[in-house]
Design a protein around this motif. Structure first.
Motif, PDB file in Angstrom:
ATOM      1  N   TYR A 236       0.827  -1.119   0.390  1.00  0.00           N
ATOM      2  CA  TYR A 236      -0.400   0.469  -0.328  1.00  0.00           C
ATOM      3  C   TYR A 236       1.553   1.436  -0.176  1.00  0.00           C
ATOM      4  O   TYR A 236       1.436   1.083   1.015  1.00  0.00           O
ATOM      5  CB  TYR A 236      -0.926   0.143   1.215  1.00  0.00           C
ATOM      6  N   HIS A 237       0.677   2.309  -0.885  1.00  0.00           N
ATOM      7  CA  HIS A 237       1.774   3.343  -1.310  1.00  0.00           C
ATOM      8  C   HIS A 237       3.194   3.090  -0.851  1.00  0.00           C
ATOM      9  O   HIS A 237       3.836   3.300  -0.205  1.00  0.00           O
ATOM     10  CB  HIS A 237       1.527   4.549   0.071  1.00  0.00           C
ATOM     11  N   GLY A 238       3.243   1.684  -1.520  1.00  0.00           N
ATOM     12  CA  GLY A 238       4.692   1.564  -1.210  1.00  0.00           C
ATOM     13  C   GLY A 238       5.844   0.515  -0.275  1.00  0.00           C
ATOM     14  O   GLY A 238       6.830   0.292   0.249  1.00  0.00           O
ATOM     15  N   ILE A 239       4.375   0.911   0.733  1.00  0.00           N
ATOM     16  CA  ILE A 239       4.582   0.137   2.017  1.00  0.00           C
ATOM     17  C   ILE A 239       4.555  -1.671   2.523  1.00  0.00           C
ATOM     18  O   ILE A 239       3.140  -1.653   1.412  1.00  0.00           O
ATOM     19  CB  ILE A 239       3.793   0.602   3.469  1.00  0.00           C
ATOM     20  N   LYS A 240       5.332  -2.226   2.680  1.00  0.00           N
ATOM     21  CA  LYS A 240       4.639  -4.144   2.464  1.00  0.00           C
ATOM     22  C   LYS A 240       4.263  -4.230   3.122  1.00  0.00           C
ATOM     23  O   LYS A 240       3.966  -3.607   4.622  1.00  0.00           O
ATOM     24  CB  LYS A 240       6.139  -4.351   2.577  1.00  0.00           C
ATOM     25  N   ASN A 241       3.079  -4.518   2.435  1.00  0.00           N
ATOM     26  CA  ASN A 241       1.858  -5.445   3.366  1.00  0.00           C
ATOM     27  C   ASN A 241       1.565  -6.694   4.462  1.00  0.00           C
ATOM     28  O   ASN A 241       1.628  -6.752   5.058  1.00  0.00           O
ATOM     29  CB  ASN A 241       0.467  -4.715   3.511  1.00  0.00           C
ATOM     30  N   ASN A 242       2.468  -7.349   3.589  1.00  0.00           N
ATOM     31  CA  ASN A 242       2.576  -9.136   3.347  1.00  0.00           C
ATOM     32  C   ASN A 242       3.333  -9.132   4.822  1.00  0.00           C
ATOM     33  O   ASN A 242       4.139  -8.673   4.392  1.00  0.00           O
ATOM     34  CB  ASN A 242       2.311  -9.507   2.316  1.00  0.00           C
ATOM     35  N   VAL A 243       3.194 -10.646   5.458  1.00  0.00           N
ATOM     36  CA  VAL A 243       4.026 -10.508   6.352  1.00  0.00           C
ATOM     37  C   VAL A 243       5.449 -11.685   5.574  1.00  0.00           C
ATOM     38  O   VAL A 243       5.406 -11.867   5.352  1.00  0.00           O
ATOM     39  CB  VAL A 243       3.353 -12.311   7.501  1.00  0.00           C
ATOM     40  N   VAL A 244       7.007 -10.929   6.235  1.00  0.00           N
ATOM     41  CA  VAL A 244       7.730 -11.099   5.923  1.00  0.00           C
ATOM     42  C   VAL A 244       8.191 -12.761   6.242  1.00  0.00           C
ATOM     43  O   VAL A 244       8.419 -13.110   7.702  1.00  0.00           O
ATOM     44  CB  VAL A 244       8.986 -10.305   5.078  1.00  0.00           C
TER      45      VAL A 244
ATOM     46  N   VAL B 171      10.172  -0.108   1.374  1.00  0.00           N
ATOM     47  CA  VAL B 171      10.557   0.625  -0.840  1.00  0.00           C
ATOM     48  C   VAL B 171       9.948   1.941  -1.262  1.00  0.00           C
ATOM     49  O   VAL B 171       9.730   2.396  -0.565  1.00  0.00           O
ATOM     50  CB  VAL B 171      10.038  -0.631  -2.066  1.00  0.00           C
ATOM     51  N   ASP B 172      10.455   1.945  -2.857  1.00  0.00           N
ATOM     52  CA  ASP B 172      10.010   3.748  -3.029  1.00  0.00           C
ATOM     53  C   ASP B 172      11.452   4.313  -2.971  1.00  0.00           C
ATOM     54  O   ASP B 172      11.934   4.553  -1.882  1.00  0.00           O
ATOM     55  CB  ASP B 172       9.288   3.929  -3.103  1.00  0.00           C
TER      56      ASP B 172
END
Lengths: 385, 165, 184
Positions: free
Chosen positions: B157-165, C183-184
């Motif tokens: 979302y807007h470049g923020i990773k939202n899934n669990v790494v 990221v970005d």
């Protein structure tokens, strides 16, 4: 409150040119009690309109409840209204028990009442303390937290947590209470009743406080009902409605207590002072309930022996409501026969209470906005869920 | 003043005829299934003639189950009265997944305004005639309706990773 | 500070009693770090349940003032320490980043509670929850718990103060402001 004609009159005062201004308040603002944002359209100091924005704490409660089983969902209900977590646990447990068709043992019912009322006092103490701080009085906050810590200590002894208890479970409560806890609760009640007088001396009848809250943010009864306001916000408008009395759950029908309603002591019925005063009086009534429950509490089981850890709830749907510190907390549960809820909708009281904000703040001063938001006693955890 | 569910259901059937599709009384919350396009009229009748001045709860529901026997959406209205707490009834509508449109009740009970926005945000039900049908809980540019059963959450979302790494 | 350390031998400390009793020799870093860690100004940044415990830490029973960190500031521009207390949702995330950027250097961040550490109970099904605030801003101290007790928050404050002891004042590029996962 000022009506539209009055606003026109104020805007039209002679040669002075005035412009409308947009003022953004929040989501990071100390008086919004969390992450609540309101955009105020004002003319000078007069609020013409206010638009509320919520959702900055949307934590996907309903989706999670569809994904994990009934028992695992209980801790998430704590985090809805984190100031009165016991009440949320109770509402959720009652909703599941209604579909399960089980009757909880008497002792568990009494324990539930005691912990819920303790939790209600803690919630109101925080509401009153921070309300004083919003208006400009720091000291009541420290006094209220002093007594709140005593309640948290009692609740900590029975379940090990200070805030999110996960104590009232489906079919009863998690652990039995011992005599030491009951004794501690009784001592607390005796200690607490005189303290309410102390708060009144400190804050309630203070001249500045009366000026800041009397006649501010008046909410008429019909408007409150139309917007679905419940709890102290509705009772502050003079409507006598309390689910503990009107539709008793647990064992609330066995206790003798009053329902305080607003009477317009500081001005108009339904102003900020009335809502504040209802909370103050409710704390006394809650203490009375706890004392009676302590006298009557029977021996016996603390949970239903037949309810399993992973209950399979028969298919059906039901709406269950309890009276929380902020009003009617409802759970609409649809079960499909498995061990996971098909849909759980949480009707949170503060969600409806805060939706009336733009109506009651219209015509008030910008500084009164803080007083109005504080008197609605919002908790973002359950507004955004 | 308090009426039994039978009286309420009969009153509705008498007034609206075949617009009341189904009536179920022997359940926890007795309800009438209403044809979607008639809902606003039924709601207004409930408020003005039957004395339901208070909308307790409005829930958007996705009825699609695991076996996919149905893929309907629905809205459930829990009506109540203040101060008469025993005066209760429930209205339900079923909507198709392709075109989930139901008339708004925000002008009948103002509290429905936010509840309907929430139902639009999370379940994706369109309330026709709503004054401001925008997202309320999720961010304005959120995609999808989270409480649909076939929803998958986005990875970023807007470049923020939202899934669990 | 390109000049060499002044030769201590050149200063005569025994000239008069006033100098002898009142002059104390230390390094600039130490003095500034001492002042800084004795008055940490946290930002009032309550998001959720943890904010209530943060308030309890500031209130009568736990009294954070005792440890030199009293005044909770409402604006980021006056704060040294950001206590991220509560769940950060994706809608709130851009605001959190903005608030962090508004704070003056040097700035410190405490991630208070399981939600800000990793997403906490919302890690699996919380589609709208940021899975750890360190995806957004650099974090100095993590405090686990749901919510952490006030004692835990005090301990976190001590760790921050410990960290402040070893600050180099002129070393402006102290932190890599770009977090690893952004990221970005």
């Amino acid at each position: 409150m000022t009506d539209a004609a009055e606003i026109e009159r104020i805007k039209d005062h002679g040669d002075v040119r005035s412009e409308e201004m947009l003022l953004n308040m929040g989501p990071q603002h100390p008086s919004t009690h969390g992450v609540f944002r309101v955009v105020i359209r004002s003319d000078g100091e007069i609020i013409l309109d206010a638009e509320s924005h919520i959702g900055y704490l949307h934590r996907c409660f309903e989706k999670i409840c569809e994904s994990v089983n009934y028992t695992k969902a209980t801790p998430y209900t704590d985090r809805l209204d984190y100031l009165m977590a016991m009440g949320n646990n109770l509402g959720y447990a009652l909703a599941v028990e209604k579909l399960l068709g089980v009757e909880v043992p008497e002792r568990a019912q009494y324990i539930r009442v005691i912990v819920t009322e303790l939790s209600r006092i803690a919630s109101h103490l925080l509401a009153i303390g921070t309300y004083g701080m919003d208006i400009g009085a720091i000291t009541p906050f420290l006094y209220c937290f002093r007594d709140r810590e005593k309640i948290l200590y009692i609740l900590e002894t029975i379940c090990g947590q200070r805030l999110n208890y996960n104590y009232v479970r489906i079919g009863g409560v998690a652990y039995d209470v011992d005599d030491a806890m009951l004794k501690m609760t009784r001592e607390f009640c005796d200690y607490f009743l005189p303290r309410v007088m102390e708060y009144n001396d400190l804050l309630t009848y203070n001249g500045i406080f009366l000026e800041r809250t009397g006649n501010v943010g008046v909410l008429p009864a019909d408007l409150a009902i139309a917007y679905g306001c419940t709890g102290p916000v509705l009772r502050g408008s003079g409507v006598k409605r309390d689910l503990r009395k009107d539709a008793p759950y647990a064992v609330y029908d066995r206790f003798d207590f009053e329902i305080p309603v607003g009477s317009g002591e500081a001005g108009t019925v339904g102003d900020c002072f009335d809502r504040y005063m209802v909370r103050m009086r409710e704390m006394i009534e809650s203490t009375k309930i706890i004392q009676q429950a302590l006298d009557q509490i029977p021996e016996g089981d603390f949970k239903h022996p037949k309810v399993k850890l992973k209950p399979k709830v028969p298919a059906g749907d039901a709406y269950t409501a309890v009276e929380n510190a902020r009003g009617e907390l409802g759970f609409y549960l649809i079960a499909d026969g498995s061990d996971t809820a098909f849909r759980l909708k949480c009707r949170s009281p503060a969600f409806s209470n805060v939706s009336v904000l733009h109506e009651i703040s219209r015509g008030a001063m910008v500084a009164d906005m803080v007083a109005i938001i504080g008197s609605l006693d919002i908790v973002m955890g359950e507004i955004d869920r | 003043m308090s009426m039994t569910p039978e009286e309420i259901a009969n009153g509705l059937k008498e007034r609206f005829g075949e617009k009341i599709l189904e009536t179920v009384l022997d359940t926890h919350d007795p309800y009438c299934l209403v044809e979607p396009q008639a809902l606003a009229d039924v709601a207004l009748f409930c408020r003005d003639e039957l004395g339901f001045n208070y909308l307790r709860c409005l829930s958007g529901v996705d009825y699609m189950d695991k076996k996919k026997t149905t893929d309907d959406l629905g809205v459930v209205y829990h009506l109540g009265a203040i101060p008469d707490a025993s005066h209760l009834f429930c209205l339900k509508v079923r909507l198709s997944r392709e075109n989930p449109v139901v008339p708004t009740v925000a002008r009948i009970w103002p509290t429905a305004d936010w509840h309907e926005r929430e139902a639009w945000d999370l379940v994706g039900i369109v309330f026709e005639g709503h004054p401001n049908l925008t997202r309320i809980l999720c961010a304005e540019d959120w995609e999808g309706h989270a409480l649909r059963k076939d929803y998958t959450s986005p990875d970023t979302y807007h470049g923020i990773k939202n899934n669990v790494v | 500070m390109s000049t060499t350390t002044p030769d201590i031998q050149e200063i005569n400390f025994n000239t008069d009693a006033a100098t002898r009793d009142n002059v104390l020799i230390t390094s600039l870093d130490k003095v500034l770090n001492w002042t800084r860690r004795s008055s940490v100004w946290p930002m009032t940044f309550g998001l959720a349940c943890c904010a209530i415990e943060m308030m309890a830490t500031g209130a009568s029973n736990y009294d954070i003032d005792r440890f030199g960190s009293g005044p909770f500031r409402a604006t980021p521009r006056q704060a040294d320490l950001m206590i991220v207390a509560g769940t950060v949702s994706l809608k709130m995330a851009p605001r959190v980043k903005l608030l962090f950027e508004q704070m003056p250097e040097p700035k410190y961040v405490i991630a208070m509670g399981a939600c800000t550490v990793s997403g906490g109970p919302y890690i699996k099904y919380g589609y709208h929850v940021l899975k750890g605030v360190d995806r957004l801003i650099p974090v100095d101290v993590y405090i686990p718990g749901c919510p952490p007790r006030p004692e835990a928050l005090l301990e976190g404050l001590f760790r921050i103060q410990e960290k402040m002891k070893f600050e180099r004042i002129l070393d402006r590029e102290r932190k890599n402001l770009k977090p690893a996962l952004f990221v970005d």
